[in-house]
Write a protein that holds these residues in place. Structure first.
Motif, mmCIF file in Angstrom:
data_model
loop_
_atom_site.group_PDB
_atom_site.id
_atom_site.type_symbol
_atom_site.label_atom_id
_atom_site.label_comp_id
_atom_site.label_asym_id
_atom_site.label_seq_id
_atom_site.Cartn_x
_atom_site.Cartn_y
_atom_site.Cartn_z
ATOM 1 N N PHE A 152 0.825 -1.207 0.000
ATOM 2 C CA PHE A 152 0.000 0.000 0.000
ATOM 3 C C PHE A 152 0.864 1.263 0.000
ATOM 4 C CE2 PHE A 152 -2.278 3.358 2.355
ATOM 5 C CZ PHE A 152 -3.328 3.554 1.480
ATOM 6 N N MET A 153 1.859 1.317 0.890
ATOM 7 C CA MET A 153 2.717 2.492 0.941
ATOM 8 C C MET A 153 3.496 2.648 -0.364
ATOM 9 S SD MET A 153 3.448 5.120 2.654
ATOM 10 C CE MET A 153 2.763 4.722 4.260
ATOM 11 N N ALA A 154 3.899 1.523 -0.942
ATOM 12 C CA ALA A 154 4.619 1.575 -2.219
ATOM 13 C C ALA A 154 3.737 2.161 -3.311
ATOM 14 C CB ALA A 154 5.084 0.176 -2.619
ATOM 15 N N PHE A 155 2.448 1.844 -3.297
ATOM 16 C CA PHE A 155 1.560 2.380 -4.322
ATOM 17 C C PHE A 155 1.386 3.892 -4.170
ATOM 18 C CE2 PHE A 155 -2.564 3.866 -5.758
ATOM 19 C CZ PHE A 155 -2.512 3.505 -7.089
ATOM 20 N N VAL A 156 1.185 4.358 -2.925
ATOM 21 C CA VAL A 156 1.051 5.807 -2.706
ATOM 22 C C VAL A 156 2.303 6.524 -3.202
ATOM 23 C CG1 VAL A 156 0.819 7.604 -0.954
ATOM 24 C CG2 VAL A 156 -0.529 5.506 -0.774
ATOM 25 N N ALA A 157 3.474 5.943 -2.880
ATOM 26 C CA ALA A 157 4.723 6.536 -3.363
ATOM 27 C C ALA A 157 4.813 6.447 -4.876
ATOM 28 C CB ALA A 157 5.908 5.826 -2.724
ATOM 29 N N ALA A 158 4.378 5.308 -5.437
ATOM 30 C CA ALA A 158 4.468 5.104 -6.885
ATOM 31 C C ALA A 158 3.687 6.165 -7.649
ATOM 32 C CB ALA A 158 3.937 3.716 -7.247
ATOM 33 N N GLY A 159 2.487 6.474 -7.158
ATOM 34 C CA GLY A 159 1.698 7.501 -7.824
ATOM 35 C C GLY A 159 2.400 8.841 -7.815
ATOM 36 N N ASN A 160 3.072 9.142 -6.703
ATOM 37 C CA ASN A 160 3.802 10.404 -6.616
ATOM 38 C C ASN A 160 5.094 10.369 -7.420
ATOM 39 O OD1 ASN A 160 2.467 12.461 -4.722
ATOM 40 N ND2 ASN A 160 2.201 10.525 -3.644
ATOM 41 N N ILE A 161 5.684 9.178 -7.560
ATOM 42 C CA ILE A 161 6.849 9.031 -8.433
ATOM 43 C C ILE A 161 6.452 9.366 -9.873
ATOM 44 C CG2 ILE A 161 8.432 7.351 -9.482
ATOM 45 C CD1 ILE A 161 8.327 5.884 -6.722
ATOM 46 N N LEU A 162 5.335 8.804 -10.306
ATOM 47 C CA LEU A 162 4.866 9.069 -11.663
ATOM 48 C C LEU A 162 4.534 10.553 -11.838
ATOM 49 C CD1 LEU A 162 2.587 5.961 -12.304
ATOM 50 C CD2 LEU A 162 4.970 6.308 -12.976
ATOM 51 N N LEU A 163 3.899 11.143 -10.812
ATOM 52 C CA LEU A 163 3.598 12.581 -10.870
ATOM 53 C C LEU A 163 4.891 13.384 -10.965
ATOM 54 C CD1 LEU A 163 1.443 14.850 -10.608
ATOM 55 C CD2 LEU A 163 1.894 14.806 -8.141
ATOM 56 N N GLU A 164 5.897 12.984 -10.179
ATOM 57 C CA GLU A 164 7.190 13.665 -10.202
ATOM 58 C C GLU A 164 7.779 13.679 -11.607
ATOM 59 O OE1 GLU A 164 11.682 12.255 -9.216
ATOM 60 O OE2 GLU A 164 10.177 11.793 -7.696
ATOM 61 N N TYR A 165 7.736 12.529 -12.274
ATOM 62 C CA TYR A 165 8.341 12.443 -13.597
ATOM 63 C C TYR A 165 7.533 13.215 -14.645
ATOM 64 C CZ TYR A 165 12.179 9.320 -12.625
ATOM 65 O OH TYR A 165 13.359 8.815 -12.173
ATOM 66 N N VAL A 166 6.227 13.109 -14.581
ATOM 67 C CA VAL A 166 5.394 13.823 -15.547
ATOM 68 C C VAL A 166 5.564 15.326 -15.386
ATOM 69 C CG1 VAL A 166 3.013 14.345 -16.184
ATOM 70 C CG2 VAL A 166 3.705 11.976 -15.848
ATOM 71 N N ILE A 167 5.483 15.805 -14.150
ATOM 72 C CA ILE A 167 5.605 17.240 -13.903
ATOM 73 C C ILE A 167 7.021 17.726 -14.207
ATOM 74 C CG2 ILE A 167 5.661 18.951 -12.048
ATOM 75 C CD1 ILE A 167 3.223 17.652 -10.901
ATOM 76 N N GLY A 168 8.026 16.931 -13.799
ATOM 77 C CA GLY A 168 9.406 17.312 -14.080
ATOM 78 C C GLY A 168 9.666 17.444 -15.566
ATOM 79 N N GLY A 169 9.189 16.461 -16.330
ATOM 80 C CA GLY A 169 9.363 16.518 -17.777
ATOM 81 C C GLY A 169 8.631 17.695 -18.392
ATOM 82 N N ALA A 170 7.424 17.963 -17.889
ATOM 83 C CA ALA A 170 6.646 19.083 -18.414
ATOM 84 C C ALA A 170 7.331 20.419 -18.113
ATOM 85 C CB ALA A 170 5.241 19.065 -17.803
ATOM 86 N N ALA A 171 7.881 20.550 -16.894
ATOM 87 C CA ALA A 171 8.565 21.792 -16.519
ATOM 88 C C ALA A 171 9.790 22.028 -17.397
ATOM 89 C CB ALA A 171 8.974 21.723 -15.043
ATOM 90 N N VAL A 172 10.558 20.974 -17.629
ATOM 91 C CA VAL A 172 11.761 21.112 -18.457
ATOM 92 C C VAL A 172 11.377 21.434 -19.901
ATOM 93 C CG1 VAL A 172 13.790 19.908 -19.361
ATOM 94 C CG2 VAL A 172 13.120 19.596 -16.975
ATOM 95 N N ALA A 173 10.314 20.804 -20.402
ATOM 96 C CA ALA A 173 9.885 21.061 -21.783
ATOM 97 C C ALA A 173 9.466 22.519 -21.968
ATOM 98 C CB ALA A 173 8.740 20.119 -22.155
ATOM 99 N N ARG A 174 8.777 23.081 -20.984
ATOM 100 C CA ARG A 174 8.385 24.494 -21.085
ATOM 101 C C ARG A 174 9.611 25.407 -20.981
ATOM 102 N NH1 ARG A 174 2.862 25.637 -20.990
ATOM 103 N NH2 ARG A 174 3.285 27.809 -20.452
ATOM 104 N N SER A 175 10.587 25.022 -20.173
ATOM 105 C CA SER A 175 11.830 25.788 -20.097
ATOM 106 C C SER A 175 12.587 25.722 -21.421
ATOM 107 C CB SER A 175 12.706 25.243 -18.968
ATOM 108 O OG SER A 175 12.065 25.393 -17.733
ATOM 109 N N TRP A 176 12.481 24.582 -22.092
ATOM 110 C CA TRP A 176 13.120 24.405 -23.408
ATOM 111 C C TRP A 176 12.601 25.492 -24.362
ATOM 112 C CZ3 TRP A 176 13.211 23.695 -28.570
ATOM 113 C CH2 TRP A 176 14.263 22.971 -29.133
ATOM 114 N N THR A 177 11.302 25.713 -24.325
ATOM 115 C CA THR A 177 10.709 26.748 -25.179
ATOM 116 C C THR A 177 11.263 28.130 -24.839
ATOM 117 O OG1 THR A 177 8.663 25.459 -25.369
ATOM 118 C CG2 THR A 177 8.533 27.790 -25.934
ATOM 119 N N SER A 178 11.426 28.406 -23.543
ATOM 120 C CA SER A 178 11.932 29.719 -23.116
ATOM 121 C C SER A 178 13.316 29.989 -23.673
ATOM 122 C CB SER A 178 11.958 29.796 -21.583
ATOM 123 O OG SER A 178 10.655 29.702 -21.058
#
Length: 598
Positions: free
Chosen positions: A153-179
């Protein structure tokens, strides 16, 4: 049971990976019919109790769970690859964008101290990750580590946040790429974004360039891990050269007077900026997901992780000092600070080199992030907490193509709409939360072994661990609530120190690392817990609201889908494990180390 129900039997490798039938997504018994699903929902309480207490076995993660991908990932990475993956994963928009934002708005020239604080926290987490990655070299990274030590259970809660971390991190870098791409062409960043007036502020600057970049990265990441590695370290070498140019050229225009107001925002500004700038260190955990593809994990992973983080921290601190010596902090540009700084000191020609270097850095960050996030999702899908279709490894490329595409589509959607400031704070919460859990898991790993640790020692471990967590949370809460107070620290800090000392003195370690171990246990992981939680106390309330909403959505998915799929998978493993041990003649020797969960 369908795909993967054998739980590690050899038939698991015959599953079809590229079809899209119902059984590729929901092969478990609970989803065979609406009647089955109804019965599963009525058993939610019983199943949840089972999954909360279930802890996966290392041997299961290393062997049986890996077989569910259909094909093995290719072992072709060395410490050299991992160092450059680490550098490529970390040095990107965090330093080239957030440095300016935090120096101007929150901390001033003392931003270098913010990078030091974040770097110390990241390095402590690196040590914790390294021991796990050496001992459990699988693609699941922190998800697999938490599943073994803290349960499903704890691994799943962390897993969801791991996936969020990667999606948001990639999105932030991609927008910085445009800048920085806009800077390279002498334009403002928003010149290349579509202004959608009907949408709310922070979500109304649509970024099609970010989406195109992510699509290209997706194609490269899906083709070859080794090829990705070669491209990464060649690009990273160019990137390091540009960083050296920024430092040398920038310091020729340094003005000591720009450091006159070094502590203008005080200690609170330093830690507030540290919490956001932790984003600049995000990415090293992607290296741990490549342990499954590493030739010699015991040697290569410590060198790769610690080496890359040391280089990165040093580069960040020197770059931060250079920027603040070039310009007064109040004049630093938020979107492209280094490029604008060179323009301001009369070196406009250098802005093109800086922008080019930043683009190179952000491209490698996106590339390594794409590799890491796909491997996380692959291992999560192997446990059936996510549809097993996502666990498929392509036989020709040796890469998880399905997971790569799905994760990068999600990243592209977020990058298209969402402003960098919103992304950075939310990312820091997810990352600090996960790193704190990994440090907790390391303490549990060292001090608790099922069937060997006595009841008295287990109880003492739980008490001391709760005191460490409680005192760390109290310190962070007091920091967030009290502007000038200090009396509270006289209580919370000694409680943390005495709790850690009590764990060190009164509870014997139950397990010694086989190959490579974190030094100074429990002091190092306990310090990691305290720093990560303290930095969490410096993040704004709106980010916590978004974090709570995301966690709520995760739990809804888990209670209605993930719980039942993983429960069915675990029970199928329990049935298959005795048969498998009898077939391969290991029942006598490995009766306690079979498939499934403990």
């Amino acid at each position: 049971m369908g795909v993967g129900s054998e739980g590690g039997a050899t038939t698991a490798v015959k599953r079809r990976g590229c079809s899209c039938t119902k059984d590729d997504f929901f092969p478990e018994e609970s989803f065979k019919s609406w009647g089955n699903y109804g019965r599963a929902l009525r058993e939610t309480g019983k199943r949840l109790r089972d999954r909360v207490t279930a802890r996966s076995l290392e041997q299961s993660e290393l062997h049986e769970v890996r077989l569910r991908s259909g094909h093995e990932m290719k072992k072709n990475l060395t410490w050299w690859d991992l160092i450059w993956f680490g550098i490529g994963a970390v040095i990107g928009s965090g330093i080239f964008v957030l440095t300016g934002q935090e120096a101007r708005e929150d901390v001033g020239p003392a931003v270098v101290l913010s990078f030091v604080v974040s770097g110390i926290s990241a390095m402590l987490s690196v040590f914790c990750y390294t021991e796990f990655a050496v001992e459990i070299p699988v693609a699941g990274g922190s998800f697999a580590y938490l599943r073994v030590e803290l349960g499903d259970f704890m691994a799943f809660v962390a897993a969801g946040n791991i996936l969020l971390e990667y999606v948001i991190g990639g999105a932030a870098v991609a927008r910085s790429w445009t800048s920085y791409f806009a800077t390279l062409l002498n334009h403002e960043a928003n010149d290349f974004r579509i202004h959608a007036t009907a949408l709310a502020d922070g979500y109304n600057r649509l970024d099609p360039i970010a989406v195109v970049v992510i699509c290209i990265i997706c194609l490269v990441a899906a083709l070859s891990t080794k090829g990705t590695s070669r491209f990464n370290y060649l690009a990273s070498i160019v990137h390091i050269a540009v960083i050296l140019f920024i430092i040398i050229a920038g310091l020729t225009k340094a003005k000591a007077s720009n450091y006159d107001q070094f502590f203008h925002f005080g200690a609170r500004g330093i830690f507030k900026a540290s919490a956001v700038l932790f984003f600049a260190y995000v990415g090293f955990d992607a290296v741990s997901t490549m342990a499954e593809e590493t030739k010699n994990p015991a040697r290569d992973i410590p060198i790769g992780l610690v080496g890359s983080m040391t280089i990165t921290t040093l580069a960040y601190c020197i770059l931060a000092v250079t920027l603040c010596l070039m310009q007064p902090y109040g004049q630093i540009d938020v979107d492209a600070p280094f490029s604008v700084a060179f323009k301001a000191v009369g070196m406009k020609w250098a802005t093109y080199i800086v922008a080019f270097g930043a683009l190179k850095g952000m491209t490698t960050v996106l590339l390594v992030s794409a590799v890491g996030q796909a491997r996380y999702l692959t291992h999560i899908a192997r446990t059936h907490m996510m549809p097993p279709w996502l666990a498929h490894v392509n036989s020709r490329t040796g890469t998880p193509i399905n997971a790569t595409i799905v994760m990068l589509v999600a990243t592209a959607i977020i990058a298209f709409f969402t402003d960098l400031g919103i992304l950075a704070n939310l990312l820091s919460i997810s990352t600090l939360f996960i790193f704190m859990l990994v440090a907790v898991a390391l303490i549990v790993r060292r001090y608790y072994v099922s069937g060997e640790t006595s009841e008295a020692n287990r109880s003492k471990l739980v008490v001391f661990l709760l005191l460490i967590l409680g005192s760390s949370i109290a310190t962070a809460s007091y920091w967030a609530a009290s502007e000038d107070g200090w009396v509270g620290y006289l209580v919370t800090v000694p409680v943390w120190f005495l709790s850690t000392a009590g764990l060190w003195w009164f509870v014997p370690q139950a397990r010694a690392p086989r190959l490579w171990g974190v030094p100074l246990v429990p002091w190092l992981p306990s310090t990691s817990i305290a720093i990560n939680i303290f930095l969490l106390g410096s993040i704004d309330s709106k980010s916590y609201m978004r974090f709570a909403i995301w966690t709520g959505l995760l739990l809804i998915y888990y209670f209605f889908v993930g719980l039942h799929a993983s429960y069915d998978m675990a029970k199928a493993d329990e049935v298959a494990a005795p048969v498998k041990r009898l077939e391969d003649g290991t029942a006598a020797n490995n009766g306690q180390r079979g498939d499934g969960d403990a």
